[in-house]
Design a protein around this motif. Structure first.
Motif, short mmCIF file in Angstrom:
data_model
loop_
_atom_site.label_atom_id
_atom_site.label_comp_id
_atom_site.label_asym_id
_atom_site.label_seq_id
_atom_site.Cartn_x
_atom_site.Cartn_y
_atom_site.Cartn_z
N LEU A 32 13.25 2.72 -5.70
CA LEU A 32 14.43 2.25 -6.42
C LEU A 32 14.34 0.82 -6.93
O LEU A 32 15.32 0.31 -7.48
N SER A 33 13.20 0.16 -6.76
CA SER A 33 12.98 -1.18 -7.32
C SER A 33 11.50 -1.32 -7.65
O SER A 33 10.66 -0.66 -7.03
N GLU A 34 11.20 -2.19 -8.60
CA GLU A 34 9.80 -2.39 -8.99
C GLU A 34 9.04 -3.17 -7.92
O GLU A 34 7.85 -2.96 -7.73
N GLU A 35 9.72 -4.08 -7.26
CA GLU A 35 9.10 -4.91 -6.22
C GLU A 35 9.98 -4.89 -4.98
O GLU A 35 11.19 -4.69 -5.07
N PRO A 36 9.39 -5.13 -3.80
CA PRO A 36 10.22 -5.23 -2.59
C PRO A 36 11.21 -6.39 -2.70
O PRO A 36 10.93 -7.39 -3.36
N LYS A 37 12.35 -6.21 -2.06
CA LYS A 37 13.34 -7.29 -1.94
C LYS A 37 13.34 -7.72 -0.48
O LYS A 37 12.92 -6.97 0.40
N ILE A 38 13.84 -8.90 -0.22
CA ILE A 38 13.96 -9.36 1.16
C ILE A 38 15.21 -8.74 1.76
O ILE A 38 16.31 -8.87 1.21
N GLY A 39 15.04 -8.05 2.88
CA GLY A 39 16.15 -7.34 3.53
C GLY A 39 16.85 -8.18 4.57
O GLY A 39 16.62 -9.39 4.71
N ALA A 40 17.70 -7.53 5.34
CA ALA A 40 18.55 -8.20 6.33
C ALA A 40 17.76 -8.88 7.44
O ALA A 40 18.26 -9.80 8.07
N HIS A 41 16.53 -8.44 7.70
CA HIS A 41 15.71 -9.05 8.75
C HIS A 41 14.76 -10.11 8.20
O HIS A 41 13.86 -10.56 8.90
N GLY A 42 14.93 -10.46 6.92
CA GLY A 42 14.08 -11.47 6.31
C GLY A 42 12.69 -10.95 5.95
O GLY A 42 11.78 -11.73 5.73
N LYS A 43 12.53 -9.63 5.89
CA LYS A 43 11.24 -9.01 5.58
C LYS A 43 11.37 -8.17 4.32
O LYS A 43 12.45 -7.70 3.98
N PRO A 44 10.24 -7.94 3.61
CA PRO A 44 10.30 -7.11 2.40
C PRO A 44 10.71 -5.68 2.70
O PRO A 44 10.27 -5.08 3.69
N VAL A 45 11.57 -5.13 1.82
CA VAL A 45 12.04 -3.74 1.95
C VAL A 45 12.03 -3.06 0.59
O VAL A 45 12.13 -3.72 -0.45
N ILE A 46 11.89 -1.73 0.62
CA ILE A 46 12.06 -0.89 -0.56
C ILE A 46 12.89 0.31 -0.16
O ILE A 46 12.96 0.65 1.03
N PHE A 47 13.50 0.95 -1.15
CA PHE A 47 14.26 2.18 -0.90
C PHE A 47 13.62 3.31 -1.70
O PHE A 47 13.25 3.12 -2.85
N LEU A 48 13.52 4.47 -1.06
CA LEU A 48 12.98 5.66 -1.71
C LEU A 48 14.13 6.54 -2.18
O LEU A 48 15.14 6.68 -1.47
N HIS A 49 13.97 7.14 -3.33
CA HIS A 49 15.05 7.94 -3.92
C HIS A 49 15.39 9.11 -3.01
O HIS A 49 14.51 9.85 -2.57
N ALA B 16 0.84 -1.20 0.00
CA ALA B 16 0.00 0.00 0.00
C ALA B 16 0.87 1.25 0.00
O ALA B 16 0.57 2.23 -0.68
N ALA B 17 1.97 1.20 0.76
CA ALA B 17 2.90 2.34 0.79
C ALA B 17 3.47 2.59 -0.61
O ALA B 17 3.54 3.73 -1.07
N MET B 18 3.88 1.53 -1.29
CA MET B 18 4.44 1.68 -2.64
C MET B 18 3.42 2.31 -3.59
O MET B 18 3.75 3.24 -4.32
N THR B 19 2.21 1.82 -3.56
CA THR B 19 1.17 2.33 -4.44
C THR B 19 0.93 3.82 -4.21
O THR B 19 0.91 4.62 -5.14
N GLU B 20 0.79 4.19 -2.95
CA GLU B 20 0.51 5.59 -2.62
C GLU B 20 1.69 6.50 -2.90
O GLU B 20 1.53 7.61 -3.42
N LEU B 21 2.90 6.05 -2.58
CA LEU B 21 4.08 6.87 -2.81
C LEU B 21 4.31 7.11 -4.31
O LEU B 21 4.69 8.21 -4.71
N LYS B 22 4.07 6.10 -5.13
CA LYS B 22 4.20 6.27 -6.58
C LYS B 22 3.22 7.32 -7.08
O LYS B 22 3.57 8.15 -7.91
#
Length: 165
Positions: free
Chosen positions: A134-151, A121-127
């Motif tokens: 910085l990515s089309e889909e979340p990646k799995i981060g260091a804590h094993g959870k989905p992450v995204i980066f904002l420019h 939901a955050a991705m949709t609204e922020l777009k």
């Protein structure tokens, strides 16, 4: 009200302190919410030396080194009680941390990570609000959870990581 109108009105309302209404009454509800600061990430040119500073000199609890090939980094977490520091070191020549360290030889703050309750939901609204992700889909981060980066150019010069809580 409909979904679209809720998305369009999900921005804090500025109000003076002298107003009789409570500030929180003027913040529209969003489909997602920011949570706590998860960590502050610091790029370091010498991971062992940085680990030693936090563990041996400052007495912090320091994790083992973990390789995250998908992100091109080695990570170490320093527990601080109310949050963590993430020490980042390059993994491979194409690591984003390698290019950061070329510009900042002694290292420095790389990004902040804030938890969110609904990353999709955050991705949709922020777009929709023209914040680049910085990515089309979340990646799995260091804590094993989905992450995204904002420019960083859309976030006042700060690279912001959002992590699914």
């Amino acid at each position: 009200s409909g979904l679209l109108s809720r998305l369009q009105t999900c921005a804090p309302t500025v109000q003076t302190l002298s107003s009789s209404k409570s500030f929180s009454q003027n913040i529209p509800s969003c489909l997602w919410k920011l949570g706590r600061l998860n960590h502050v990430a610091i790029a370091v040119p010498d991971l062992e030396k940085a680990q030693s500073l936090y563990k041996d000199v400052l007495g912090a609890q320091v994790s083992e080194t973990v390789a995250l090939p998908e992100h091109g980094v080695y990570t170490v977490f320093v527990e601080l009680g109310n949050t963590k520091l993430e020490l980042l070191h390059p993994l491979g020549e194409k690591s984003p941390i390698a290019s950061f360290l070329q510009k900042n030889k002694t290292g420095g703050m790389h990004h902040i990570c804030i938890e969110v309750d609904d990353i999709k939901a955050a991705m949709t609204e922020l777009k929709k609000k023209k914040i680049r992700i910085l990515s089309e889909e979340p990646k799995i981060g260091a804590h094993g959870k989905p992450v995204i980066f904002l420019h960083p150019k859309d976030c006042h010069g700060v690279l912001v990581e959002l992590e699914q809580a």
